[in-house]
Design an enzyme around this catalytic site. Structure first.
Site, short mmCIF file in Angstrom:
data_model
loop_
_atom_site.label_atom_id
_atom_site.label_comp_id
_atom_site.label_asym_id
_atom_site.label_seq_id
_atom_site.Cartn_x
_atom_site.Cartn_y
_atom_site.Cartn_z
CB VAL A 44 -0.97 0.00 1.21
CG1 VAL A 44 -1.71 1.33 1.30
CG2 VAL A 44 -1.97 -1.14 1.08
CB CYS A 45 3.80 2.25 2.06
SG CYS A 45 3.05 2.18 3.70
CB THR A 46 4.89 0.39 -2.97
OG1 THR A 46 5.78 -0.29 -2.07
CG2 THR A 46 5.56 0.52 -4.33
#
Length: 221
Positions: A44-46
């Site tokens: 998700v952070c990517t």
């Protein structure tokens, strides 16, 4: 230390992918977006970092700097940036803090004081509370906080909309109604008297209720 809207954003020194910074000095007279991540190489952070890389010029137009944080060393960040570019289609040009000692995460109350002093051996799950977005004004005060779970990607279009609203309030003493979008009508804040409103908004306003006065969105200076 629990942080709230209106508190001074704690200052800190840190190593980033763009070198060492001192937060308040780095911010200078700009607005700032500080957003955090529990671990490098998380899915998700990517996607979030890549989208924000594309959106960075819009924040720059608003005199706003972007600063990321992830609970891993800078050397890991530098490897992760290649994946972010591949997935998001844009290079990350804003700095990303290496919070390997958890110092900033604890300073901003995203991790408890007894969380330790090393990211080594910690997982995204043990760092799951490091998922906050802070909007900080040039006065170094926190203007807004948004906290998301790891499983839900943050909406940075909404962060941009929120920033527009906060900057309008700071400059023109107006508030924004529910679901407001840039360019739509705004509300004169209750602390502005009718006499002051006549000076600020000579074109007049629509009185919906005595406490609800609507005017076209003023232009930013």
């Amino acid at each position: 230390m629990s942080l709230r809207i209106g508190d001074k954003a704690p200052d800190f020194q840190a190593q980033t992918t763009k070198g060492a910074i001192s937060f308040h000095d780095w911010l200078g007279n700009s607005w700032g977006i500080l957003f955090s991540h529990p671990k490098d190489f998380t899915p998700v952070c990517t996607t979030e970092l890549g989208y924000l890389a594309k959106l960075e010029p819009e924040f720059a137009k608003r005199n706003t700097k972007i600063l990321g944080l992830s609970v891993d060393p800078v050397t890991d960040h530098e490897r992760w940036l290649n994946d972010i570019k591949d997935v998001g289609g844009a290079a990350v040009n804003y700095p990303l803090i290496g919070d390997h000692d958890l110092a900033v995460a604890k300073l901003y109350d995203m991790l408890p004081a007894d969380a330790g002093t090393s990211s080594q051996g910690r997982t995204a799950a043990t760092n799951q509370t490091v998922r906050t977005v802070y909007i900080v004004g040039p006065d170094k005060l926190i203007k807004a906080l948004l906290v998301y779970p790891m499983s839900s990607g943050r909406n940075f279009d909404e962060v941009l909309r929120l920033l527009d609203s906060i900057q309008l309030t700071a400059e023109h003493k107006v508030a924004t109604p529910v679901n407001w979008k840039h360019g739509e009508d705004v509300i004169i804040v209750p602390s502005v008297s009718d006499d002051e409103a006549k000076q600020r908004f000579p074109q007049g306003w629509k009185t919906v209720k005595p406490y609800l006065r609507v005017v076209p969105q003023p232009k930013k200076q």
